[in-house]
Each structure stands twice: as structure tokens, then as C-alpha cells.
Write a protein that holds these residues in place. Sequence first.
Motif, PDB file in Angstrom:
ATOM      1  N   SER A 135      37.348  43.647  61.504  1.00 45.33           N
ATOM      2  CA  SER A 135      38.444  43.366  60.559  1.00 45.33           C
ATOM      3  C   SER A 135      38.887  44.645  59.859  1.00 45.33           C
ATOM      4  O   SER A 135      40.089  44.856  59.640  1.00 45.33           O
ATOM      5  N   ASP A 172      43.407  38.599  63.875  1.00 44.28           N
ATOM      6  CA  ASP A 172      42.002  38.679  63.444  1.00 44.28           C
ATOM      7  C   ASP A 172      41.379  37.293  63.516  1.00 44.28           C
ATOM      8  O   ASP A 172      41.599  36.459  62.651  1.00 44.28           O
ATOM      9  N   GLU A 173      40.607  37.063  64.551  1.00 40.31           N
ATOM     10  CA  GLU A 173      39.931  35.778  64.779  1.00 40.31           C
ATOM     11  C   GLU A 173      40.862  34.606  64.499  1.00 40.31           C
ATOM     12  O   GLU A 173      40.594  33.790  63.608  1.00 40.31           O
TER      13      GLU A 173
HETATM   14 MG   LIG Z   1      36.095  40.067  60.657  1.00 35.15          MG
END
Ligand SMILES: [Mg+2]
Length: 254
Positions: free
Chosen positions: A45, A174-175
Motif C-alpha cells: 500500500s 489496492d486490494e
Molecule cells: Mg495494504
Amino acid sequence: MTEYVMSLAGARKAFGANEVLRGVTLEVSPGEVVAIIGPSGGGKSTLLRCATLLETLDGGSLAFGDLTVAHDEAGRTVYAKGDALKAARSRFGLVFQNYNLFPHRTVLQNIADAPRRVQKRDRAEAEREARELIAKMGLAGCEDKVPCQLSGGQQQRVSIARALALHPEVLFFDEPTSALDPELTAEVLRVIKSLAAEHMTMVIVTHEMSFAREVADRVVFLDGGQIVEEGPAEQVIDRPREARTKAFLSRLAD
Ligand SMILES: [Mg+2]
Ligand SMILES: Nc1ncnc2c1ncn2[C@@H]1O[C@H](COP(=O)(O)OP(=O)(O)O)[C@@H](O)[C@H]1O
């Protein structure tokens, strides 16, 4: 020579004594899909946040195409002036884990507002394009709903449409499915795959290995703030060379 859509070189970032990025170089070519995998806390991240100007680098450089955002001077990052940063921000889109939609605005407004405000586009044109994106995301009929009336998977597809409405050269995720249950995950992954088929340039942090194998041209394994291994998806995921990659993947398989 093809120019990279984004290039991050020698990226370093620490939070206090915690060195989170320790010299990461990531270059993304036009139309390429890069999946970033790795253990929690490995810096994924932070890498995306530095690439998208939500965090500043301590060391290293960052460019989007011909636009230099930050360069390295004797190991310290020096950022360009505000205008260049503003121009850079219009080159990428970012899709977070938790959608980050405006709760009191409709789906149509969530998608069409930024093109109107940021890019000064005509209202009718921004809304026409927003409706097209809504249809493309499989959300026709949701134009006038507010986010809380939608499922998590639908909200995430709205946030993808919102990012696309600004015509980014590269999309960062991000995910994007980690807050969703499997059924809703599938519909979001389907949308991302359709973007890959259209050669949208994307950098996707994901823990979905089968998805990464299917969608990514290249997989990057990030651990301890460094790229431990990278290569074609089949190689990194199915035949990892490094012990740390093997250990990570075998833990996931349990
Ligand atoms: Mg992360
Ligand atoms: N804003 C912050 N302040 C302090 N520490 C942070 C911050 N953001 C991330 N970290 C730390 O950086 C490390 C890497 O985190 P992160 O980039 O979120 O990893 P990942 O996304 O791979 O799980 C972790 O040790 C985390 O606690």
C-alpha cells in the motif's frame, strides 16, 4: 523507445525507524497489467500511495510518461512544483479497498462530478459518459441510487467507473476485493479483466492468486520493502525461484 506510463526508481520510504520501502524500482509499460503480491506489512500500500502522491518518497524518483514528478538528489527525493503534481494527478486513477464514494451523492454524481469540477468538462457530456461507464460496469438502473443502497461489489464497480471517468493513463488498485465476499469479488474481478482485455494499463495489489495469474502480464512479489522476485505470472506464481516467494505462496495454499 517506448516510454513507461509510470516509472518509480529506487523508491525509499520510512515511517520513523521503520523502513517500509527499501529501494523499489517499478516501471510500467503502456497496456501492461502488473500484479503486486506479498505478505501483509510488506509495503504494497505504501508503494501505491507513494506512486499516487498520497505519500512522499524519502529517496528515489517518480515519473508519469514524460512528466517528472520527483527526482533524486544525492539520495533524497525532490518534488516538482504544484503544476507538475497537478498534471501528474490527472494521469492516474486509484481504486481503494473501501470504495471511498461520497455517501450523499448518487451513483451518477459520484462518477460525473470530478470530470466536471477537475477537468471542467461540460455537464451533459460528463453525464453521458458516466451513463456509458455505469452500463459498462453492469450497473444500469443504479444511476440515481446512493452508495448505501448498493452492495459492496456494486459500490466498488462505481468507484472503478469514477476512476475511469477521468481518462487515466494508468489505474492503480489496492486490494480492490478484500472487503468483499466471494460472489461480489467475482463481479469486480470480471470488470477488471474486461479492462485488461481492452489494454488498460493497471497496477493491482491483490491477494487473489488465481486472478493475478489470469490477468497480470507481470507479477511482482514485494516483501520487506523490496522486490524479491518478478516475472511473468506463470513463472512467479507457479514456479517461484526465491525461497521467500515459495514460502509466501505455500502459506496461502494452506
Ligand atoms: Mg495494504
Ligand atoms: N502512515 C503510516 N504511518 C506509520 N506507519 C505506517 C504508515 N503506513 C504504513 N505504515 C507501516 O508500513 C509498513 C508497511 O505497510 P503497508 O504499506 O500498508 O503494507 P501492505 O500494504 O503490504 O500490507 C507496516 O509496518 C505499516 O505499519
